[in-house]
Every structure is written in C-alpha cells, then in structure tokens.
Design an enzyme around this catalytic site. Structure first.
Site, PDB file in Angstrom:
ATOM      1  N   LYS A 118       0.827  -1.217   0.000  1.00  0.00           N
ATOM      2  CA  LYS A 118       0.000   0.000   0.000  1.00  0.00           C
ATOM      3  C   LYS A 118       0.858   1.262   0.000  1.00  0.00           C
ATOM      4  O   LYS A 118       0.484   2.264  -0.604  1.00  0.00           O
ATOM      5  CB  LYS A 118      -0.965  -0.010   1.191  1.00  0.00           C
ATOM      6  CG  LYS A 118      -2.088  -1.031   1.020  1.00  0.00           C
ATOM      7  CD  LYS A 118      -3.283  -0.748   1.905  1.00  0.00           C
ATOM      8  CE  LYS A 118      -4.411  -1.713   1.536  1.00  0.00           C
ATOM      9  NZ  LYS A 118      -5.598  -1.581   2.356  1.00  0.00           N
ATOM     10  N   LYS A 199      -4.339  -9.978  -5.493  1.00  0.00           N
ATOM     11  CA  LYS A 199      -5.611 -10.283  -4.850  1.00  0.00           C
ATOM     12  C   LYS A 199      -6.653  -9.211  -5.192  1.00  0.00           C
ATOM     13  O   LYS A 199      -6.313  -8.046  -5.397  1.00  0.00           O
ATOM     14  CB  LYS A 199      -5.438 -10.406  -3.332  1.00  0.00           C
ATOM     15  CG  LYS A 199      -5.538  -9.112  -2.580  1.00  0.00           C
ATOM     16  CD  LYS A 199      -5.815  -9.346  -1.103  1.00  0.00           C
ATOM     17  CE  LYS A 199      -6.150  -8.030  -0.430  1.00  0.00           C
ATOM     18  NZ  LYS A 199      -7.499  -7.546  -0.693  1.00  0.00           N
ATOM     19  N   LYS A 202     -10.710  -3.836  -2.716  1.00  0.00           N
ATOM     20  CA  LYS A 202     -11.638  -2.712  -2.826  1.00  0.00           C
ATOM     21  C   LYS A 202     -10.947  -1.477  -3.364  1.00  0.00           C
ATOM     22  O   LYS A 202     -11.514  -0.688  -4.096  1.00  0.00           O
ATOM     23  CB  LYS A 202     -12.172  -2.344  -1.436  1.00  0.00           C
ATOM     24  CG  LYS A 202     -13.396  -3.077  -1.011  1.00  0.00           C
ATOM     25  CD  LYS A 202     -13.843  -2.549   0.353  1.00  0.00           C
ATOM     26  CE  LYS A 202     -13.495  -3.519   1.438  1.00  0.00           C
ATOM     27  NZ  LYS A 202     -12.449  -3.068   2.341  1.00  0.00           N
TER      28      LYS A 202
END
Ligand code: ATP
Ligand code: MG
Length: 340
Positions: A118, A199, A202
């Site tokens: 991230k 993966k 969202k």
C-alpha cells in the site's frame, strides 16, 4: 480486576469501508462470519479508522459505512445475536491501539507485506498505514477474541497480533488470550479478474478488477466474460493458469461443489463456456443478498439503531480491557470504570 468473561468464546472480524464490497470480501470473510456466528459471541466491525489510513473522501466514507453495515445484514449477520459496530463509535479501539503501539517494535511493522504494497501506491505514506496492524491487534485483543475469520491476506497481521499480545504479556503479566486465525477452505484469496496475480481489492483501480456485491447481473456477466485467462483454449484442470484457477475457485465457492465434481465437470471445458457458468453461479449466489439489501436500506432508521445498539453492547467489554491494560502498565486509571 479481570475482563468481563465471555459467555461463549468470542469471534471478531472487520471490513474497511474503503470502497465497494466485493466477492473476495464475501467469500474470504463475510460468508464465514454468517456460518459461524451462532457458535460464538460474535462482534463484526466496520473498521472506519482503518479505512482512513489512506485518504477517503469524507462524504463517500460516511455513506460506505452504512452501505457496508447493510451488506453485513443482507449477507445473513443476525443483529439480534451478533453485535455490528462501527469501530470509531467505540473509542477504546484507538485507546488500546496506542498502548500496543508502545510495545511494538517498528521493524515488525516495516516487514508487513500489506504495508509495503500500500505504501508503494501512495505519494505520501501516512504513519497510520504503518500502524495499521497495531490497530487491528487492538480490535481483536480488546474483546479477547478467540477466533478471527479473515481472508488469507490477513494471516500475517494475525501472526503479528499474537506477537504483540505475547510481548505485552511478557512485559506486563498475562493479560491477553492468543487469537486463532480462521480461513475458509475455498476462497481465502480471490484474485483480481483483470490481474490474476494480485488479490482482488476494494481499493484497486480498474473497472474489470472486482465484482462488487451490488453489481447488477449484466455487469457481473460482462466482467467475468472479460476476465484475464491465458493462451490455452480450454481448462487444463491439473495445471490451470492463475486466471482460470481463480474462476474455478469462484465457481466452487459459490456452488460448494466437491473437488471431484469440479474436475469431472470442468476438465477440458472451453474458456467461453467456463466463464458463462461462473457468471451464472455468481449472479444466482448474489441475488438473494441483493434483494435483502434493498429491503434493509428501505427501512428508515433501522441501520442506525442496529449500529447504536451494537456499540452500546460492546463498550463495557472494551472499556474493561482498557482499564485492565492501564492498570497493568501503571497508567493513571482513576475513575475509568465509571465510563462503562
Ligand atoms: P482494501 O483494498 O481497502 O484493503 P480489501 O478488499 O483488501 O480492501 P479489507 O477491508 O482490507 O478488504 O478486508 C476485509 C476482509 O476481506 C479481510 O478479512 C480480508 O482478509 C478479506 N479479503 C480481502 N480481499 C480478499 C480477497 N481478494 N480474497 C479473500 N478474502 C479477502
Ligand atoms: Mg485489505
């Protein structure tokens, strides 16, 4: 002073209101919560403090919180049995997180896969992104949860939670029970339809990446028909490429078919036919959930009532843990018990 004893073992898990809930969240987490909720004293959280570890537009965050609460209920979470809470409505989560931050070596956090992934996509990396797993440890340890049903991507954070609990216990005396990770047999890691080596998330960009739980049937069909496969024409069941393996997983999770039945049905099937069957399984699997969602959001005030009741139910447990931790650490605990 001891923490309020649970009548049954506790289960706790959460989802961030950081975008549209997708079938990965459903198959990896939410569906298992529904399955096991009555075997435990259950707490399910919309973890909004986690969502703001990357920037969220305030108005969108607000509306996502209630949307996700409605999706929990539409999936089958029973608010009469399970507490459904918004993390920021129970301040003890953030309070315990600080105390745990102080016993967590920064090197443990810098090694986390999710932090590295991230952080890469952010221009400025907020400290919250690094601290994320400590807040997650606080969510779990606050309620002395025994079982945490999550997708595979959260396994590393659960290990860290146990490490933090152990470190706290060895510094300050036995305080926290060790939580167990619970992964689903099928669907623990659903991959992106457009990039089957990543993966499904969202927060990922790309219109064809994820199937949202509220996508209408024609959108679901279109996304699956466009899913990335490989240059083979048909299913090599013994060694499918990542895109095909992902489609098979999605089908199996929605159908609950055995491995043998999957093999005899899909081995050698052309990709076009595979995709059509996967799409129909997903459409049929989500239809009842979507119908219930529409009923729930049509009832004014209902969701807010559920969330207020959930927070009121868990706050005394959370506050007692914080008081106990304060006492163990030698922090000023005068008058705290009156909070609950
Ligand atoms: P974000 O991109 O904002 O991190 P996310 O899709 O990863 O969103 P989270 O709210 O972080 O969703 O995770 C909620 C739950 O869903 C966790 O238990 C997580 O393990 C599970 N989960 C998330 N993505 C998947 C996936 N692709 N497959 C299976 N489970 C998943
Ligand atoms: Mg995530």
């Amino acid at each position: 002073m001891e923490v309020i004893p649970a009548m049954k073992k506790r289960v706790l898990s959460g989802i961030q209101p950081s975008g549209d809930l997708h079938i990965g969240n459903y198959l990896g987490a939410l569906r298992n919560w529904v399955k096991i909720q009555y075997d435990y004293e259950s707490i399910f959280c919309i973890v909004d403090l986690h969502a703001v570890t990357v920037y969220q537009k305030p108005a969108e965050l607000q509306s996502k919180i209630e949307e996700i609460a409605a999706l929990f209920l539409a999936s089958g979470i029973d608010p009469k049995h399970s507490a459904v809470i918004v993390q920021s409505a129970v301040p003890a989560h953030a309070e315990l997180a600080w105390m745990l931050t102080c016993v967590t070596p920064v090197g443990w956090l810098q090694r986390m896969t999710q932090f590295k992934a991230k952080a890469e996509s952010q221009e400025t990396v907020g400290d919250g992104l690094l601290q994320y797993p400590v807040l997650m440890a606080a969510d779990i340890l606050l309620y002395q949860a025994a079982i945490v049903p999550v997708g595979d991507d959260q396994s590393q954070h659960l290990e860290l939670t146990r490490d933090i609990a152990q470190r706290f216990n060895s510094l300050y005396g036995d305080t926290f029970a060790m939580p167990e990770t619970s992964l689903p047999a099928v669907g623990a890691r659903v991959m992106g339809l457009d990039e089957p080596d990543k993966k499904m998330s969202k927060s990922a960009q790309g219109a064809g990446h994820a199937i949202a739980l509220l996508d209408p049937p024609n959108v679901i069909r279109r996304k699956i028909m466009r899913a990335t496969t490989d240059s083979n024409p048909a299913v090599d069941f013994a060694a499918p490429g990542p895109g095909v393996a992902n489609l098979l997983t999605i089908f199996q999770a929605f159908s609950d078919w055995t491995d043998d039945r999957m093999q005899s049905h899909f081995a050698g099937m052309r990709y076009g036919d595979l995709k059509k069957q996967v799409a129909e399984a997903v459409v049929a699997g989500l239809e009842p959930l979507q119908k219930r969602y529409n009923e729930i959001v049509a009832e004014p005030g209902y969701l807010r009532g559920v969330l207020a009741e959930g927070a009121a139910r868990v706050a005394p447990i959370a506050n007692q843990t914080v008081d106990l931790v304060k006492q163990r650490m030698g922090l000023y605990a005068g008058g705290c018990t009156s909070r609950s």
